[in-house]
Scaffold this motif. Structure first.
Motif, PDB file in Angstrom:
ATOM      1  N   VAL A 163       0.833  -1.200   0.000  1.00 45.15           N
ATOM      2  CA  VAL A 163       0.000   0.000   0.000  1.00 45.15           C
ATOM      3  C   VAL A 163       0.868   1.250   0.000  1.00 45.15           C
ATOM      4  CG1 VAL A 163      -1.675   1.321   1.318  1.00 45.15           C
ATOM      5  CG2 VAL A 163      -1.963  -1.111   1.093  1.00 45.15           C
ATOM      6  N   ILE A 164       1.919   1.229   0.838  1.00 42.40           N
ATOM      7  CA  ILE A 164       2.815   2.389   0.891  1.00 42.40           C
ATOM      8  C   ILE A 164       3.441   2.629  -0.474  1.00 42.40           C
ATOM      9  CG2 ILE A 164       4.983   3.221   1.860  1.00 42.40           C
ATOM     10  CD1 ILE A 164       4.221   1.807   4.432  1.00 42.40           C
ATOM     11  N   ARG A 165       3.831   1.527  -1.108  1.00 43.74           N
ATOM     12  CA  ARG A 165       4.463   1.618  -2.424  1.00 43.74           C
ATOM     13  C   ARG A 165       3.486   2.222  -3.449  1.00 43.74           C
ATOM     14  NH1 ARG A 165       9.924   0.899  -3.694  1.00 43.74           N
ATOM     15  NH2 ARG A 165       9.682   1.618  -5.807  1.00 43.74           N
ATOM     16  N   LEU A 166       2.221   1.733  -3.407  1.00 47.13           N
ATOM     17  CA  LEU A 166       1.199   2.263  -4.314  1.00 47.13           C
ATOM     18  C   LEU A 166       0.956   3.734  -4.049  1.00 47.13           C
ATOM     19  CD1 LEU A 166      -1.530  -0.496  -4.499  1.00 47.13           C
ATOM     20  CD2 LEU A 166      -0.416   0.578  -6.413  1.00 47.13           C
ATOM     21  N   TYR A 167       0.940   4.103  -2.770  1.00 51.03           N
ATOM     22  CA  TYR A 167       0.703   5.505  -2.449  1.00 51.03           C
ATOM     23  C   TYR A 167       1.812   6.373  -2.999  1.00 51.03           C
ATOM     24  CZ  TYR A 167       0.115   9.767   0.142  1.00 51.03           C
ATOM     25  OH  TYR A 167      -0.038  11.076   0.463  1.00 51.03           O
ATOM     26  N   ARG A 168       3.048   5.871  -2.907  1.00 57.33           N
ATOM     27  CA  ARG A 168       4.172   6.647  -3.439  1.00 57.33           C
ATOM     28  C   ARG A 168       4.032   6.856  -4.937  1.00 57.33           C
ATOM     29  NH1 ARG A 168       9.171   3.498  -1.339  1.00 57.33           N
ATOM     30  NH2 ARG A 168       9.099   4.020   0.859  1.00 57.33           N
ATOM     31  N   HIS A 169       3.544   5.831  -5.624  1.00 56.62           N
ATOM     32  CA  HIS A 169       3.487   5.894  -7.072  1.00 56.62           C
ATOM     33  C   HIS A 169       2.302   6.722  -7.546  1.00 56.62           C
ATOM     34  CE1 HIS A 169       4.848   4.434 -10.915  1.00 56.62           C
ATOM     35  NE2 HIS A 169       3.582   4.278 -11.263  1.00 56.62           N
ATOM     36  N   HIS A 170       1.106   6.466  -6.957  1.00 64.26           N
ATOM     37  CA  HIS A 170      -0.112   7.088  -7.463  1.00 64.26           C
ATOM     38  C   HIS A 170      -0.576   8.265  -6.631  1.00 64.26           C
ATOM     39  CE1 HIS A 170      -0.958   3.924 -10.393  1.00 64.26           C
ATOM     40  NE2 HIS A 170      -0.482   3.096  -9.507  1.00 64.26           N
ATOM     41  N   ASN A 171       0.014   8.419  -5.456  1.00 59.05           N
ATOM     42  CA  ASN A 171      -0.363   9.525  -4.594  1.00 59.05           C
ATOM     43  C   ASN A 171      -1.791   9.413  -4.085  1.00 59.05           C
ATOM     44  OD1 ASN A 171       0.445  11.685  -3.245  1.00 59.05           O
ATOM     45  ND2 ASN A 171       0.888  12.959  -5.023  1.00 59.05           N
ATOM     46  N   THR A 172      -2.318   8.201  -4.024  1.00 56.46           N
ATOM     47  CA  THR A 172      -3.654   8.000  -3.475  1.00 56.46           C
ATOM     48  C   THR A 172      -3.746   6.566  -2.961  1.00 56.46           C
ATOM     49  OG1 THR A 172      -5.986   7.893  -3.974  1.00 56.46           O
ATOM     50  CG2 THR A 172      -4.489   7.407  -5.762  1.00 56.46           C
ATOM     51  N   VAL A 173      -4.680   6.322  -2.020  1.00 53.91           N
ATOM     52  CA  VAL A 173      -4.903   4.945  -1.575  1.00 53.91           C
ATOM     53  C   VAL A 173      -6.285   4.457  -1.980  1.00 53.91           C
ATOM     54  CG1 VAL A 173      -3.286   4.824   0.341  1.00 53.91           C
ATOM     55  CG2 VAL A 173      -5.531   5.826   0.695  1.00 53.91           C
ATOM     56  N   SER A 174      -6.958   5.212  -2.845  1.00 57.92           N
ATOM     57  CA  SER A 174      -8.292   4.792  -3.281  1.00 57.92           C
ATOM     58  C   SER A 174      -8.173   3.890  -4.502  1.00 57.92           C
ATOM     59  CB  SER A 174      -9.134   6.018  -3.613  1.00 57.92           C
ATOM     60  OG  SER A 174     -10.249   5.628  -4.355  1.00 57.92           O
ATOM     61  N   ILE A 175      -8.807   2.700  -4.461  1.00 61.16           N
ATOM     62  CA  ILE A 175      -8.649   1.796  -5.600  1.00 61.16           C
ATOM     63  C   ILE A 175      -9.404   2.290  -6.818  1.00 61.16           C
ATOM     64  CG2 ILE A 175      -8.048  -0.386  -4.500  1.00 61.16           C
ATOM     65  CD1 ILE A 175     -10.982  -1.052  -4.425  1.00 61.16           C
ATOM     66  N   ASP A 176     -10.308   3.239  -6.642  1.00 58.81           N
ATOM     67  CA  ASP A 176     -11.000   3.763  -7.811  1.00 58.81           C
ATOM     68  C   ASP A 176     -10.078   4.618  -8.679  1.00 58.81           C
ATOM     69  OD1 ASP A 176     -13.302   2.549  -7.466  1.00 58.81           O
ATOM     70  OD2 ASP A 176     -14.383   4.210  -6.555  1.00 58.81           O
ATOM     71  N   GLU A 177      -9.099   5.234  -8.027  1.00 58.61           N
ATOM     72  CA  GLU A 177      -8.237   6.151  -8.782  1.00 58.61           C
ATOM     73  C   GLU A 177      -7.003   5.457  -9.338  1.00 58.61           C
ATOM     74  OE1 GLU A 177      -7.607   9.848  -6.676  1.00 58.61           O
ATOM     75  OE2 GLU A 177      -9.521   9.453  -5.692  1.00 58.61           O
ATOM     76  N   ILE A 178      -6.753   4.217  -8.909  1.00 57.75           N
ATOM     77  CA  ILE A 178      -5.613   3.490  -9.445  1.00 57.75           C
ATOM     78  C   ILE A 178      -6.144   2.601 -10.565  1.00 57.75           C
ATOM     79  CG2 ILE A 178      -3.771   1.875  -8.873  1.00 57.75           C
ATOM     80  CD1 ILE A 178      -4.065   2.806  -5.981  1.00 57.75           C
ATOM     81  N   LYS A 179      -6.015   3.102 -11.807  1.00 56.86           N
ATOM     82  CA  LYS A 179      -6.734   2.460 -12.898  1.00 56.86           C
ATOM     83  C   LYS A 179      -5.837   1.681 -13.837  1.00 56.86           C
ATOM     84  CE  LYS A 179     -10.464   5.742 -12.900  1.00 56.86           C
ATOM     85  NZ  LYS A 179     -10.719   7.123 -13.233  1.00 56.86           N
TER      86      LYS A 179
END
Lengths: 120, 239
Positions: free
Chosen positions: A100-116
């Motif tokens: 999750v931390i890694r995803l947040y660093r990359h996409h700047n969000t923790v919402s799965i709707d915005e990680i497309k």
């Protein structure tokens, strides 16, 4: 009395499992999903230990006070399994949180709707 | 909205079958299963007072070796996922302000006590409730206290990996010595001693102490990686 205990232990563990599953399936926030996984873990552990319980049983430890007596002991196998499961649950939570931390660093969000990126 | 309804329907089905299944398992009833054999054997042949420890380290010792491996892999995976090159603007995510005097003095008093409690829990793993995993977790809590209180407190990852490796090697070696002596893997080859004495249970006590060290080192490493490697990018620091 026994009926009440049955409902409270089994009912609580089933409720915890369902709440956790709901969080995993319906929530959008990745952190909440990880929390849901932990809640499922907790429910499963409670279920294991309460299946192993024997009425009026003591902890399966032969301390000097218990050795000579005829004390009933609860089933130690589910407890040992839960000990394993807790450690594995910790490992799963740690790795999930790091992802999750890694995803947040990359996409700047923790919402799965915005990680497309992986959606089709 | 439709998704939530579907999820609730699915959960209702799962819940119905779970309740249906559990209704057939009476609560608090004695069952004839392998548990009785374990209880009997852990007192008579292993001389381990805590039957759960007997199961975890001896009867299911191979499983515990796997469990320790999973924990090691999780710690390793965590640090490789979290790894990033250090940049110039990187900052510590820990608060800039030094923690309060009360916290600092309190941690100085509590830290050694927590470590001693953890060591007690895993040294007496075969006698009292507790064991290597629990004691190791307690010691990791102590180092978490130090990490959040003192900004200058650093964990040496070299030391941690040495402790981890030595503890793991002790575990595996004790198992292999059993093989060399012509018994099965992880079978007890040391004298068992007397029930409820500190030096009892043969290799079980030694294995649980090494598991304690390993878990303490691994959890400390995990906490340290998550706390210190998580440096926010300079452009999204405001989020």
């Amino acid at each position: 009395m026994n009926q009440l205990l049955t409902i409270s232990f089994y009912g609580t563990s089933v409720a915890l499992i369902l709440i956790g599953l709901y969080a995993v399936l319906a929530k959008k926030n990745l952190l909440k999903i990880v929390i849901g996984l932990s809640i499922i873990d907790g429910g499963l552990h409670l279920l294991f230990v309460s299946i192993g319980y024997i009425s009026k049983g003591t902890a399966p430890i032969f301390s000097p006070e218990v050795v000579g007596t005829n004390a009933v002991m609860v089933d130690p196998v589910p407890q040992a399994l839960v000990l394993t499961a807790i450690v594995i649950g910790f490992a799963v939570t740690a790795v999930a949180l790091s992802l999750v931390i890694r995803l947040y660093r990359h996409h700047n969000t923790v919402s799965i709707d915005e990680i497309k990126n992986l959606k089709w | 909205m439709i998704k939530k309804v579907l999820v609730i329907l699915l959960l209702a089905v799962i819940g119905f079958y779970l309740v249906d299944l559990l209704a057939q398992i009476p609560f608090g009833e004695k069952r004839d299963n392998v548990g009785d054999y374990y209880l009997q054997e852990s007192v008579q042949s292993l001389k381990v007072a805590n039957a759960v420890t007997g199961i975890v380290v001896n009867f299911r010792g191979f499983d515990t070796l796997g469990e320790v491996t999973v924990l090691f892999l999780a710690a390793m995976g965590l640090s490789s996922i979290m790894y990033r090159k250090k940049k110039k603007g990187d900052k510590d995510v820990r608060a800039k302000k030094p923690s309060s005097r009360i916290l600092q003095v309190g941690v100085q008093i509590i830290f050694p006590m927590v470590v001693i409690l953890g060591a007690y829990v895993f040294i007496h793993g075969h006698l009292t409730p507790g064991g290597g995993f629990q004691g190791g977790a307690i010691i990791a809590t102590a180092s978490l206290l130090m990490l959040i209180t003192y900004r200058k407190f650093k964990v040496n990852h070299n030391t941690i990996s040495w402790i981890e490796s030595i503890a793991g090697v002790v575990f595996a070696t004790l198992g292999i010595i059993g093989l060399i002596k012509g018994m099965s893997f992880l079978e007890n080859f040391l004298p068992t001693g007397e029930l409820n004495a500190l030096l009892s249970g043969g290799i079980i006590a030694i294995i649980y102490v090494s598991v304690g060290f390993k878990v303490a080192a691994e959890l400390t490493g995990v906490i340290d990686t998550v706390l210190l490697n998580n440096k926010p990018d300079s452009n999204n620091e405001n989020n």
